[in-house]
Design a protein around this motif. Sequence first.
Motif, PDB file in Angstrom:
ATOM      1  N   ASP A  79       0.810  -1.223   0.000  1.00  0.00           N
ATOM      2  CA  ASP A  79       0.000   0.000   0.000  1.00  0.00           C
ATOM      3  C   ASP A  79       0.843   1.272   0.000  1.00  0.00           C
ATOM      4  OD1 ASP A  79      -2.487  -1.329   0.052  1.00  0.00           O
ATOM      5  OD2 ASP A  79      -2.320  -1.638   2.209  1.00  0.00           O
ATOM      6  N   TYR A  80       2.162   1.130   0.143  1.00  0.00           N
ATOM      7  CA  TYR A  80       3.022   2.316   0.180  1.00  0.00           C
ATOM      8  C   TYR A  80       3.961   2.318  -1.018  1.00  0.00           C
ATOM      9  CZ  TYR A  80       6.746   5.526   1.631  1.00  0.00           C
ATOM     10  OH  TYR A  80       7.671   6.543   1.675  1.00  0.00           O
ATOM     11  N   VAL A  81       4.078   3.467  -1.665  1.00  0.00           N
ATOM     12  CA  VAL A  81       5.027   3.661  -2.764  1.00  0.00           C
ATOM     13  C   VAL A  81       5.931   4.830  -2.387  1.00  0.00           C
ATOM     14  CG1 VAL A  81       5.331   4.202  -5.204  1.00  0.00           C
ATOM     15  CG2 VAL A  81       3.380   2.802  -4.471  1.00  0.00           C
ATOM     16  N   MET A  82       7.180   4.536  -2.065  1.00  0.00           N
ATOM     17  CA  MET A  82       8.127   5.606  -1.744  1.00  0.00           C
ATOM     18  C   MET A  82       8.469   6.389  -2.999  1.00  0.00           C
ATOM     19  SD  MET A  82      12.022   5.393  -0.213  1.00  0.00           S
ATOM     20  CE  MET A  82      11.582   4.917   1.455  1.00  0.00           C
ATOM     21  N   TRP A  83       8.817   5.656  -4.064  1.00  0.00           N
ATOM     22  CA  TRP A  83       9.081   6.244  -5.372  1.00  0.00           C
ATOM     23  C   TRP A  83       8.984   5.136  -6.403  1.00  0.00           C
ATOM     24  CZ3 TRP A  83      13.308   4.789  -8.483  1.00  0.00           C
ATOM     25  CH2 TRP A  83      14.293   4.005  -7.856  1.00  0.00           C
ATOM     26  N   GLU A  84       8.822   5.509  -7.670  1.00  0.00           N
ATOM     27  CA  GLU A  84       8.746   4.519  -8.733  1.00  0.00           C
ATOM     28  C   GLU A  84       8.953   5.196 -10.075  1.00  0.00           C
ATOM     29  OE1 GLU A  84       4.914   2.711  -8.977  1.00  0.00           O
ATOM     30  OE2 GLU A  84       3.834   4.622  -8.878  1.00  0.00           O
ATOM     31  N   ASN A  85       9.278   4.394 -11.070  1.00  0.00           N
ATOM     32  CA  ASN A  85       9.430   4.902 -12.419  1.00  0.00           C
ATOM     33  C   ASN A  85       8.129   5.548 -12.888  1.00  0.00           C
ATOM     34  OD1 ASN A  85      10.408   5.201 -15.158  1.00  0.00           O
ATOM     35  ND2 ASN A  85       9.129   3.433 -15.660  1.00  0.00           N
ATOM     36  N   GLY A  86       8.229   6.766 -13.416  1.00  0.00           N
ATOM     37  CA  GLY A  86       7.055   7.469 -13.914  1.00  0.00           C
ATOM     38  C   GLY A  86       6.273   8.205 -12.856  1.00  0.00           C
ATOM     39  N   GLY A  87       6.668   8.049 -11.585  1.00  0.00           N
ATOM     40  CA  GLY A  87       5.976   8.752 -10.516  1.00  0.00           C
ATOM     41  C   GLY A  87       6.505  10.168 -10.345  1.00  0.00           C
TER      42      GLY A  87
END
Length: 316
Positions: A79-87
Amino acid sequence: MKLLFSTIIISSFLNCALADSFNFEHIGQSPRGSDVPTSRNVGYSITYTNKWTAQNHPFRYPSSDPHYSSFLWASHSSDYVMWENGGTATRGIENVAEIGSIGALRGEVQAEQNMGNVLDDVVGSMIGTAFDGATSISNEDLCVDASHPYVSGLGMIAPSPDWFSGAYNVPLRDEKTMTWYRRVRVNVYAWDAGTEDGDNYQFNNPATTGGVISAFMAGDTEDAVFVSRNGDTLRVLPVAELLFELEESSEKCATNTEDPTDTFLITARRSGNLRRRDCEWARGRRRRCRMEIKNEDGEGSGRPVSEQCPVACAGL
């Protein structure tokens, strides 16, 4: 910043697919399994070993003071996204990528921890001189549990406008056997936070509006940062090796690793009679974990089985 893209027009779909492949790639026999079940809380040590050098990444490699900031690593749920491609970079990611400060990001992580999406975070030491093989080591074990089996983190590549390295959503459990990996060893790459302009290893460039996080990719020229030539092929080499090693006896993380042995009462689904059960009866069974514990008179206690058996019901 604006990257030096190839003059060849590539579809946005292909660009996203290529960038996703730059998150991390396993090395050798990684990941190595273990027989430690995910019902046990465990810890992992984290070592980041530098490969960002003038030999591997020759174009405009900084002539003085190549280094990394401190790193921040967090264990979390899906449920958590610290960072990601395209973010889009948060303020915390921007501060790490531009000035090497982890304070704001740690505040974001701790807010997610209060919501139950993050279990733990640790700091990796800065690399004062980025020679080949220089390491950043976590200051303590990073705790993981069945509900928080993923790791994300990053540190600044410096000097640079807004470039960093790290990885996101690295799984530390084997989904088939529901056991913890003993060793995860991956290559990681350079990323652009998309918050500041510039294509050289320099600070204090104009801000970029509407930028997104993206990987550095090889185009049709070797005159681009992080691009190297291998014969007739242009490629982007990893800037580091990232190693997670299981610390199953971690004193920091070995809390609440066993359920109480006391039995409890539930109402049998078919007969309606009271039955005495233990946590092994509920292990891995979503419906059983959600049943209400009864008292001796058959009255509801208001407590689900999962509250009595947090380890057996973890992740359900």
